[in-house]
Motif scaffolding. Structure first.
Motif, short mmCIF file in Angstrom:
data_model
loop_
_atom_site.label_atom_id
_atom_site.label_comp_id
_atom_site.label_asym_id
_atom_site.label_seq_id
_atom_site.Cartn_x
_atom_site.Cartn_y
_atom_site.Cartn_z
N VAL A 307 20.95 19.40 -26.04
CA VAL A 307 19.81 19.88 -25.74
C VAL A 307 19.03 19.70 -24.51
O VAL A 307 18.26 20.31 -24.06
CB VAL A 307 19.51 19.17 -27.32
N MET A 308 18.83 18.63 -24.77
CA MET A 308 17.40 18.22 -23.34
C MET A 308 17.99 18.45 -22.10
O MET A 308 17.26 19.10 -22.14
CB MET A 308 17.03 16.37 -23.72
N GLY A 309 19.53 18.46 -22.00
CA GLY A 309 19.92 18.94 -20.87
C GLY A 309 19.69 20.04 -20.55
O GLY A 309 19.11 20.72 -19.45
N ARG A 310 20.69 20.76 -22.03
CA ARG A 310 20.38 22.77 -21.43
C ARG A 310 18.72 22.98 -21.20
O ARG A 310 18.49 23.45 -20.60
CB ARG A 310 20.81 23.21 -22.97
N ASN A 311 17.92 22.18 -21.38
CA ASN A 311 16.54 22.34 -21.74
C ASN A 311 15.89 22.31 -20.48
O ASN A 311 14.61 22.17 -19.92
CB ASN A 311 16.01 22.05 -22.70
N GLY A 312 16.63 21.09 -19.56
CA GLY A 312 16.71 20.59 -18.28
C GLY A 312 15.26 19.95 -17.98
O GLY A 312 14.77 19.17 -17.14
#
Length: 478
Positions: A307-312
Motif C-alpha cells: 500500500v505504501m508503494g501504491r501511494n508512492g
C-alpha cells in the motif's frame, strides 16, 4: 491509457483471517513468559492478561470503526493518511514498519535458537536461510496457501494448550499447587499490588499484537464487512486462551520457586504437568507457533509495504506496488521482508525484541485519534450522547490506556524507535524535496476497476473505494 495491473485476490473467509491473527499472536507465548510475569505481578498472571485484554479492547473497537470506512490493507497508515495528513500518515506507517518488519526476523531468530539447541553441530545461519526461504516461498505462492498452513499450525498449538489444561487439572486434583481450580488465588491474594499488576499487564499487552495486523488482509477478505468482527474475535479468542492458560498455569505453579529457568518456563511447565513425552510435543507446538507467527507477520507487513508503494512513499514505487498476475501476491514486498529476516543470522533475541514495540504503540495511538479526526471533525458526529460516547469517549479511552503502555516502554525501544522515526523524517524530506511537495500526490495514476471475475481487488485507492461503496453519504458510515 493507464496500464492494467494485477491485484490482490479475495480468498480469505472470516475464520481464515481470525486464524492468521491468532497465528500472529502466538498463543503459546503465555507459557514462555509465565515466569517473568508471575514474578512481576506477585503471582496473578491471568489477572494481568485480563487487564491487558480490556486495554486492547478499546483500540480494537477503533480499528473496527476505521476498517469499515477505509477498507484498505494499509491499516493505521491509511487511516492517519486519509483522516489527518498524508505526511503524518507516512510517519505512522514508517514507525509501524519497525514493529512489523522486525517481528518476522524475531521469529527467524527463535527458530535459529531452537535448532542450534537441538543440532549444535550445524551452523545457525543454515537454519535461518532455510526457514526464511520456506516462509518467503509460501507467502509468494498465494495468500490461500499461507492461510491453510497457518491454520494447521494454529490448530495444533491450541490443541496442545487444551491438553496442557487437562493435564494441569489432573495435577491439581492430586493436590499439586492450589489443589483445585475453584480458587480466586490466581486473580487476587494478599500482597498483590495494583502497580505490580499494571507492570505485568504492560508486558503481556504486546502478546495481543496481531488483532491489529489482520486489518492488512482487508483487501483479501471475501467480504470486507466481516473485518470488524474478525478483529474482535481475534482479540477475544486470543485473550481467552491467554487467560485460561494463565489461570491453570498459575494454579499449578503459585510461585516460581521450583523453576530452574524463569526467563522461558514453557519446557519445565510441560515436563512438570505431563512428563518428558508431553514436554517434547509441547515444545514442538511452540515451534509450530513460531512458524505460524512467521507466516502471518510476513504476510501482513508485505501488504503494508504494498500500500505504501501504491501511494508512492516506498521506492522503487513500481516494484513495491507490484502484484504477481498469477499468484496475486505482492512479490517484491514479500521478498524484501524475507531479505530483512535474513538479518537474524547474527543478532541476539534480546537486542531485536527490545526494538519492536515502539511501532505498535504508534499505530494504536493514531488509530484511536483517527476515529476522532474522521467522525468528529469530518462527519460532525458529536451532537448526540451516542455519538459522543462512540466517537469521542471510547477512542480517548483507547488512546489514554495506550499512553500507559508508553510510560512502561523499555528505554531501548524508545531509543531505537526515535532513531527509526528520525530516519523516516529524513526520508520524507527527501521525497518531498525539503517538504515543498505534497506527499499525497505520489500515488500511482492507474485507477482501480473494482475487482475482476476471480475476486481480485484493485489498488485500494481509498477515495475510489469509498465512492464505489456510496460513502459519499456520511450517515451510512458507522
Amino acid at each position: 491509457m493507464a496500464q492494467q495491473r494485477s491485484k490482490l485476490k479475495r480468498s480469505l473467509g472470516l475464520w481464515a483471517i481470525v486464524g492468521l491473527g491468532l497465528g500472529y499472536m502466538t498463543p503459546t507465548v503465555v507459557f514462555d513468559t509465565f515466569g517473568i510475569v508471575s514474578i512481576q505481578t506477585d503471582g496473578v498472571v491471568p489477572l494481568a492478561y485480563l487487564v491487558a485484554m480490556v486495554v486492547m479492547a478499546f483500540t480494537a473497537i477503533s480499528y473496527g470503526k476505521m476498517v469499515r470506512v477505509f477498507p484498505s490493507a494499509g491499516s493505521s497508515y491509511t487511516y492517519t493518511r486519509e483522516t489527518m495528513h498524508p505526511g503524518l500518515g507516512f510517519l505512522v506507517g514508517w514507525s509501524a514498519l519497525l514493529d512489523y518488519l522486525l517481528l518476522p526476523m524475531v521469529n527467524a531468530l527463535i527458530i535459529r535458537i531452537y535448532m542450534e539447541a537441538m543440532v549444535p553441530d550445524v551452523p545457525g545461519w543454515i537454519w535461518v536461510v532455510l526457514y526464511v526461504a520456506v516462509i518467503t516461498g509460501v507467502n509468494l505462492w498465494s495468500m490461500a496457501s499461507t492461510s491453510r498452513l497457518n491454520s494447521i499450525l494454529v490448530v495444533f498449538e491450541i490443541t496442545m494448550i487444551v491438553v496442557f489444561v487437562v493435564l494441569a487439572t489432573m495435577r491439581l486434583s492430586e493436590g499439586v499447587g492450589q489443589g483445585t481450580i475453584f480458587t480466586l488465588e490466581p486473580l487476587f491474594h494478599q500482597g498483590v499490588e495494583p502497580v505490580a499488576v499494571l507492570t505485568g499487564a504492560t508486558v503481556v499487552c504486546f502478546s495481543f499484537i496481531g488483532f491489529d495486523a489482520i486489518t492488512m488482509y482487508t483487501e483479501e477478505a471475501k467480504d470486507q464487512k466481516t473485518m470488524p468482527r474478525a478483529i474482535l474475535l481475534t482479540l477475544v479468542i486470543g485473550g481467552g486462551i491467554f487467560f485460561v492458560a494463565g489461570w491453570f498455569g498459575q494454579s499449578v505453579f503459585p510461585n516460581v520457586d521450583n523453576f530452574q529457568v524463569t526467563d522461558d518456563t514453557l519446557p519445565e511447565m510441560a515436563l512438570y504437568v505431563g512428563g518428558q513425552v508431553f514436554q517434547l510435543v509441547f515444545v514442538a507446538a511452540a515451534f509450530a507457533a513460531t512458524v505460524a507467527s512467521g507466516l502471518a507477520s510476513h504476510a501482513s507487513v508485505s501488504r503494508l509495504l504494498l500500500v505504501m508503494g501504491r501511494n508512492g512513499v516506498m521506492r522503487p514505487q513500481r516494484l513495491f506496488s507490484y502484484v504477481h498476475p498469477r499468484f496475486h501476491t505482492p512479490t517484491f514486498a514479500v521478498v524484501v521482508v524475507g531479505a530483512v529476516s535474513l538479518l537474524a543470522i547474527t543478532p541476539s533475541l534480546e537486542l531485536v525484541s527490545s526494538m519492536i514495540n515502539f511501532g505498535a504503540l504508534i499505530a494504536f495511538t493514531f488509530v484511536n485519534l483517527s476515529v476522532i479526526a474522521y467522525f468528529v471533525f469530518r462527519q460532525k458526529k458529536y451532537k448526540t450522547g451516542k455519538d459522543i460516547f462512540s466517537y469521542i469517549v471510547l477512542p480517548l479511552l483507547g488512546a489514554g490506556l495506550t499512553s500507559v503502555l508508553w510510560a512502561f516502554l523499555h528505554a531501548d525501544a524508545l531509543i531505537a524507535g526515535g532513531v527509526w522515526l528520525g530516519l523516516g523524517i529524513i526520508y520524507l524530506a527527501f521525497l518531498t524535496k525539503g517538504f515543498r511537495r505534497n506527499i499525497g500526490d505520489f500515488a500511482l495514476e492507474e485507477a482501480p476497476d473494482g475487482g475482476d471475475d476471480d475476486g481480485a481487488v484493485g489498488d485500494g485507492s481509498v477515495a475510489d473505494t469509498l465512492l464505489a461503496q456510496g460513502a459519499a453519504e456520511p450517515d451510512r458510515i458507522h
